[in-house]
Design a protein around this motif. Structure first.
Motif: not given
Lengths: 296, 296
Positions: A72-79, B19-21, B105-107, B114
């Motif tokens: 899963f993509v987390s909040a603090n990273e781009s895809i 962890q994953y928002v 998907g950049d932050i 997001r």
DNA sequence: CCAAAAGTGTTCTCTATACACCCATGA
DNA sequence: TCATGGGTGTATAGAGAACACTTTTGG
């Protein structure tokens, strides 16, 4: 903190929380490599094989079936960063060729909850990642991949017509097997066309991953001629026959050596190295010419 | 209900909520058409122009700037269905050519929260959607689009080299203007290459939409030769000159009529209709041949 | 010597390009 | 009539397919 708060409020002006549920976003990794198969005959050239990495599911749903590695993509990273992270977790490798393929957003594609998956293709050369098929951890294996068009049907409708095509996807790794049939329908009506893909049968393949694999194989075939992706599947030094075998494995057909050599001539640089091991004339080793394409 | 509950629990086993928002997922629409420009001269052929639909933002952030039409994906629709819905809301049209382009998907791409955006390209012919540039609602307008490579720089680094290219994007609709510079960097190191895009300057263009537009233009140019996308920009009946102008507008260069006619010969069907309006030889009208490509 | 692959040369066909040329119209 | 775009023929160059052929090794 108040800044964040007001930013969120700005957002909620346009976003109706009751209507739009935030889905989970994952990345799924299509990790390909090309390996040598053992050559049975005396001095025949060993065949190459296109491989994809699959992982055995240890949870429901699709328990025990094979799936693409993902996370899963987390909040603090781009895809993109999520894709890099997933790849490193799976293989330990960094600085690998990565390309976003397609985003899969059907409603029921994960039976548990709404998940939107962005698929990425990664290409590595098997020297860098020596996990052999059938060995290594029981839950991650290289599968031989191939797909083939098996049937085609054209139907005339009231306002146009419809073409249906079936692709048979076959994956194997030792005694483990998986397969699927993917139907692609092209509907032409009033001069407009629409393409829909659906999975008809899936055996041992989890989620909609069969579609992703078929899509990736198609992309590989399309791009191999006019890009440099083939070189990511080879070590730094390679013979033109190695390169040709990579093309043949991806395109699924044999090529004529003379024409092939002329076609790739400006994509490679000759080196002084020579490979002299087999029972035949030794071959010059080449490497990728990174400047073959003046444009980006 | 208990089934849903256990499905969600199954999901939470693999998904760490802390962890994953879950991000918001939106679709952004790149809606293109080709329109005739007024011809000033006596019987000169009217030039055509590639247009994209932009909407003036009525909220912060980027208040008053121009943005692509878009909307959030809701829980009860696939992302394809969301794209269709957004398009119908914007234009009232259904059964339009739609193609998923890329997922961004950049932050920090939306300063509020997001947001991951899946971009779609839609092609319509201007007869169907007669909103004229400069007219219509103040907040939705067709902008003339063009991009141009303005600079290229090659730098040798320790382990390879780096190519930077700058693209100038220009959009205009009457007195309204928007523009941006997008830098594309290709880094080659240890035989591996990586491509990064960034927006250097953006004037009146919201979010990262400049990148999306540059990406879409690139895709249009790449696909126009080997697919049928050009026909979606034309009415059912058209002259070969119309078709050629569409190609010229998208490719940004002039083509030779003789060669062009031969190239598209098997993509079109001759009809009995004739257009006889201008001060020159009348021209045959053609229509799309949906069977030009035996394959999918 | 021989099997196998490495590597080159030649012929043919098809396509893209360039350019010259004629055709048909409405003002 | 003539400017303008519609439409066609032809010559040339380059790319790809097919195939024949030579080269070089290890056994």
């Amino acid at each position: 903190m108040s800044e964040n708060h007001s930013a969120e409020q700005l957002f909620l002006k346009e976003y109706d929380v009751n209507q739009y549920v935030r889905p989970s976003v994952s990345v799924d990794m299509l990790l390909f490599t090309v390996t040598e198969e053992e050559s049975e005959n005396y001095r025949k050239r060993s065949d190459k094989s296109l491989k994809i990495l699959l992982i055995k599911r240890k949870e429901h749903p699709f328990l025990g079936q094979w799936a693409l590695p993902g996370g899963f993509v987390s909040a603090n990273e781009s895809i993109d960063e999520a894709a890099i992270r997933v790849l490193e977790k799976e293989t330990g490798l960094r600085d690998v060729y990565l390309e976003q393929l397609y985003t899969w957003g059907d409603i029921g594609r994960d039976p548990r909850t709404r998940v939107i998956s962005c698929s990425y293709m990664a290409l590595i050369n098997s020297d860098l990642y020596p996990l052999q098929p059938g060995e290594g951890a029981e839950d991650a294996k290289w599968f031989h991949v191939s797909d083939q068009w098996t049937q085609k049907k054209t139907t005339v409708t009231e306002n146009g017509f419809m073409i249906e095509k079936w692709a048979e996807l076959r994956l194997g790794s030792g005694t483990d097997e998986a397969s699927a049939t993917v139907k692609t329908t092209k509907i032409v009506e009033h001069g407009h066309s629409k393409v829909v893909q659906e999975i008809e049968k899936a055996h041992n393949l989890a989620f909609d991953h069969a579609k992703m694999i078929v899509y990736a194989l198609e992309r590989l075939r399309n791009k191999i001629d006019y890009t440099d992706i083939a070189f990511h599947l080879l070590p730094e030094y390679f013979t033109l026959s190695d390169l040709q075998q990579v093309f043949e494995v991806i395109l699924g057909k044999e090529l004529l050596a003379a024409a092939f050599r002329r076609k790739v001539a400006d994509k490679v640089l000759e080196t002084n190295h020579i490979r002299r091991n087999a029972g035949h004339r030794p071959s010059k080793l080449y490497r990728y010419n990174p400047q073959w394409d003046d444009e980006l």
